[in-house]
Design a protein around this motif. Structure first.
Motif, mmCIF file in Angstrom:
data_model
loop_
_atom_site.group_PDB
_atom_site.id
_atom_site.type_symbol
_atom_site.label_atom_id
_atom_site.label_comp_id
_atom_site.label_asym_id
_atom_site.label_seq_id
_atom_site.Cartn_x
_atom_site.Cartn_y
_atom_site.Cartn_z
ATOM 1 N N GLY A 91 14.104 5.765 -1.600
ATOM 2 C CA GLY A 91 14.689 6.721 -0.676
ATOM 3 C C GLY A 91 13.826 7.040 0.510
ATOM 4 O O GLY A 91 12.832 6.362 0.786
ATOM 5 N N HIS A 92 14.211 8.085 1.219
ATOM 6 C CA HIS A 92 13.597 8.569 2.461
ATOM 7 C C HIS A 92 13.218 7.416 3.379
ATOM 8 O O HIS A 92 12.053 7.105 3.588
ATOM 9 C CB HIS A 92 12.377 9.439 2.198
ATOM 10 N N GLY A 93 14.253 6.806 3.940
ATOM 11 C CA GLY A 93 14.032 5.666 4.815
ATOM 12 C C GLY A 93 14.782 5.790 6.120
ATOM 13 O O GLY A 93 15.192 6.882 6.533
ATOM 14 N N CYS A 94 14.982 4.648 6.765
ATOM 15 C CA CYS A 94 15.693 4.598 8.035
ATOM 16 C C CYS A 94 16.437 3.282 8.114
ATOM 17 O O CYS A 94 16.125 2.326 7.400
ATOM 18 C CB CYS A 94 14.733 4.744 9.211
ATOM 19 N N TRP A 136 19.425 -3.168 7.990
ATOM 20 C CA TRP A 136 18.551 -3.064 6.830
ATOM 21 C C TRP A 136 18.159 -1.608 6.636
ATOM 22 O O TRP A 136 18.073 -0.840 7.598
ATOM 23 C CB TRP A 136 17.284 -3.906 7.033
ATOM 24 N N TYR A 137 17.899 -1.260 5.387
ATOM 25 C CA TYR A 137 17.388 0.074 5.083
ATOM 26 C C TYR A 137 15.933 -0.071 4.648
ATOM 27 O O TYR A 137 15.626 -0.735 3.656
ATOM 28 C CB TYR A 137 18.217 0.715 3.972
ATOM 29 N N VAL A 138 15.044 0.530 5.429
ATOM 30 C CA VAL A 138 13.616 0.545 5.107
ATOM 31 C C VAL A 138 13.339 1.844 4.362
ATOM 32 O O VAL A 138 13.678 2.926 4.847
ATOM 33 C CB VAL A 138 12.758 0.468 6.383
ATOM 34 N N HIS A 139 12.705 1.758 3.201
ATOM 35 C CA HIS A 139 12.543 2.942 2.366
ATOM 36 C C HIS A 139 11.300 2.802 1.507
ATOM 37 O O HIS A 139 10.653 1.744 1.466
ATOM 38 C CB HIS A 139 13.773 3.128 1.470
ATOM 39 N N HIS A 140 10.964 3.857 0.767
ATOM 40 C CA HIS A 140 9.859 3.748 -0.168
ATOM 41 C C HIS A 140 10.379 3.677 -1.596
ATOM 42 O O HIS A 140 11.519 4.062 -1.896
ATOM 43 C CB HIS A 140 8.851 4.885 0.005
ATOM 44 N N GLY A 166 0.823 -1.194 0.000
ATOM 45 C CA GLY A 166 0.000 0.000 0.000
ATOM 46 C C GLY A 166 0.863 1.253 0.000
ATOM 47 O O GLY A 166 2.093 1.192 0.084
ATOM 48 N N ASN A 167 0.218 2.400 -0.092
ATOM 49 C CA ASN A 167 0.932 3.679 -0.114
ATOM 50 C C ASN A 167 1.411 4.029 1.294
ATOM 51 O O ASN A 167 0.605 4.221 2.201
ATOM 52 C CB ASN A 167 -0.002 4.769 -0.645
ATOM 53 N N LEU A 168 2.718 4.092 1.496
ATOM 54 C CA LEU A 168 3.291 4.468 2.787
ATOM 55 C C LEU A 168 4.601 5.222 2.544
ATOM 56 O O LEU A 168 5.689 4.709 2.777
ATOM 57 C CB LEU A 168 3.540 3.243 3.678
ATOM 58 N N PRO A 169 4.508 6.478 2.068
ATOM 59 C CA PRO A 169 5.727 7.246 1.798
ATOM 60 C C PRO A 169 6.509 7.540 3.073
ATOM 61 O O PRO A 169 5.954 7.607 4.169
ATOM 62 C CB PRO A 169 5.185 8.545 1.188
ATOM 63 N N ASP A 170 7.821 7.720 2.919
ATOM 64 C CA ASP A 170 8.702 8.154 4.003
ATOM 65 C C ASP A 170 8.627 7.237 5.221
ATOM 66 O O ASP A 170 8.448 7.702 6.352
ATOM 67 C CB ASP A 170 8.365 9.590 4.421
ATOM 68 N N PRO A 171 8.772 5.930 5.038
ATOM 69 C CA PRO A 171 8.563 5.017 6.168
ATOM 70 C C PRO A 171 9.646 5.120 7.225
ATOM 71 O O PRO A 171 10.833 5.314 6.921
ATOM 72 C CB PRO A 171 8.586 3.638 5.504
ATOM 73 N N PHE A 172 9.226 5.002 8.472
ATOM 74 C CA PHE A 172 10.141 4.928 9.608
ATOM 75 C C PHE A 172 9.718 3.744 10.458
ATOM 76 O O PHE A 172 8.527 3.566 10.739
ATOM 77 C CB PHE A 172 10.098 6.209 10.452
ATOM 78 N N ALA A 214 5.815 0.553 12.005
ATOM 79 C CA ALA A 214 6.163 1.398 10.863
ATOM 80 C C ALA A 214 5.192 2.569 10.788
ATOM 81 O O ALA A 214 3.972 2.395 10.920
ATOM 82 C CB ALA A 214 6.110 0.597 9.568
ATOM 83 N N TYR A 215 5.743 3.762 10.570
ATOM 84 C CA TYR A 215 4.957 4.984 10.443
ATOM 85 C C TYR A 215 5.239 5.588 9.074
ATOM 86 O O TYR A 215 6.309 5.389 8.501
ATOM 87 C CB TYR A 215 5.342 5.977 11.536
ATOM 88 N N GLY A 216 4.287 6.359 8.561
ATOM 89 C CA GLY A 216 4.490 6.962 7.247
ATOM 90 C C GLY A 216 3.693 8.236 7.080
ATOM 91 O O GLY A 216 2.909 8.652 7.950
ATOM 92 N N THR A 217 3.908 8.854 5.924
ATOM 93 C CA THR A 217 3.219 10.094 5.579
ATOM 94 C C THR A 217 1.715 9.869 5.459
ATOM 95 O O THR A 217 1.249 8.782 5.123
ATOM 96 C CB THR A 217 3.816 10.645 4.269
ATOM 97 N N GLN A 218 0.957 10.918 5.706
ATOM 98 C CA GLN A 218 -0.506 10.870 5.682
ATOM 99 C C GLN A 218 -1.042 10.251 4.401
ATOM 100 O O GLN A 218 -0.540 10.496 3.308
ATOM 101 C CB GLN A 218 -1.064 12.287 5.835
#
Length: 356
Positions: A297-300, A310-314, A63-69, A79-83
């Motif tokens: 990109g934009h991961g953690c 591991w790098y979690v990213h979108h 699903g859509n989950l930009p900028d995951p942390f 995991a948290y993400g953009t609105q």
């Protein structure tokens, strides 16, 4: 970045570096059914007869989950993400980093200073006995993106921000976005973020400033500038920082270029102190678009139970257009380290030859 690129087709991806998963199709791993945590060796060789086929296939959340942390808390991963359609602060839960279930909205009530929409890139840390979320939102008064801080007693929320003003907002530099908390090995908490300079045509920087022990305030008079966009591949911005302290050095992974195109990628800088000076040993990104995924990109960085990073990213499917565009999905890419301490981040690949 956190703005939604929409269903338009991204540009053709650049030539990727070779990925570690050389075989086409599904890469199958064997895990002992009665072993320890995923990725740990089976303590009892006799149980290998009970092995079953398991595979890590990306995206781990389609699903859509930009900028995951991703946060490790209370024996699970969150995991948290953009609105998006899941709420202002979407939150998912997993026992193994691979299989995720949607929990819901971790911040159902907006802060007084914010307007509806444009809530981006939350990152969560446990400080002072509470869970503290640093997030980006639109300041109602100025319409700029600014940083807020919210608090909760559980990793799933509800996170509450009762402030009348943003936590950080550099109005003269386009606003402030992409907050990332970091706790050093000595226990000192810091906050990294980006001034949104490209939003108003000025230079963007990734900055850092010490936090109070409970995360409620910044310590010191001003932040310290760490890096800016000074390499051709970075385009007109740097953003999405995350820091790893390893081997007595600090490693900064960040994103750069146009978040909505295949030119988006992940860069690396290194320093002996968090406040620098920082250097970029490479003149190319650590990770860029591949035939499997565009705009990574934009991961953690997360550390699995076996110690692997591991790098979690979108990222999104390169050929998805129109109604087929699923948004920016959550991917899991192995982060290895050379003998000299250089991070190795290949991919992103749809299949991975090991599990967390």
């Amino acid at each position: 970045m956190t703005r939604n690129p929409g269903p338009s087709r991204p540009s053709s991806p650049p030539r990727p570096r070779p990925a570690r998963t050389a075989a086409a199709g599904l890469v199958v791993l064997l895990l002992a059914a009665c072993g320890g945590p995923a990725g740990d060796p089976d303590p009892d060789p006799a149980t290998t007869e009970q092995e079953s086929d398991v595979a890590l296939t990306n995206p781990v959340h389609d699903g859509n989950l930009p900028d995951p942390f991703v946060l490790r808390a209370e024996g699970a991963w969150y995991a948290y993400g953009t609105q998006g359609r899941l709420g202002t602060m979407p939150v998912l839960r997993s026992d193994d980093l691979v299989h995720w279930e949607v929990v819901g909205d971790a911040m159902p009530t907006l802060a007084p200073w914010t307007g509806a929409g444009r809530h981006w890139a939350p990152e969560v840390v446990e400080l002072g006995g509470r869970y503290v979320a640093y997030y980006t939102a639109m300041e109602r008064e100025t319409q700029q993106q600014c940083l807020g801080v919210a608090f909760a007693d559980a990793p799933t929320g509800p996170f509450v921000d009762e402030a009348e003003q943003p936590f950080v907002c550099e109005h003269d530099e386009g606003g402030s976005i992409d907050a990332s908390p970091f706790v050093a090995a000595d226990g000192t908490p810091y906050l990294l973020w980006k001034n949104d300079g490209n939003h108003v045509g000025v230079r963007s920087w990734i900055r850092v400033q010490q936090l109070a022990p409970d995360g409620t305030a910044l310590v010191g008079d001003a932040p310290v500038d760490l890096i800016t966009h000074d390499q051709p591949w970075e385009g007109h911005l740097v953003e999405g920082p995350t820091v790893v302290e390893r081997g007595g050095r600090f490693h900064l992974l960040y994103s750069a270029n146009d978040y909505g195109s295949a030119d988006y990628g992940v860069g690396w800088a290194v320093a002996d102190a968090l406040t620098g000076p920082w250097t970029k040993p490479l003149d190319a990104p650590l990770m860029r678009s591949s035939p499997d995924a565009a705009g990574p990109g934009h991961g953690c960085v997360v550390t699995a139970d076996d110690g692997a990073t591991w790098y979690v990213h979108h990222a999104w499917p390169p050929d998805a257009v129109g109604a087929a565009y699923p948004g920016r999905q959550m991917w899991l890419t192995p982060l290895d380290w050379d003998a000299d301490g250089t991070p190795v981040l290949d991919g992103p690949s749809a299949t991975v030859d090991r599990l967390p």
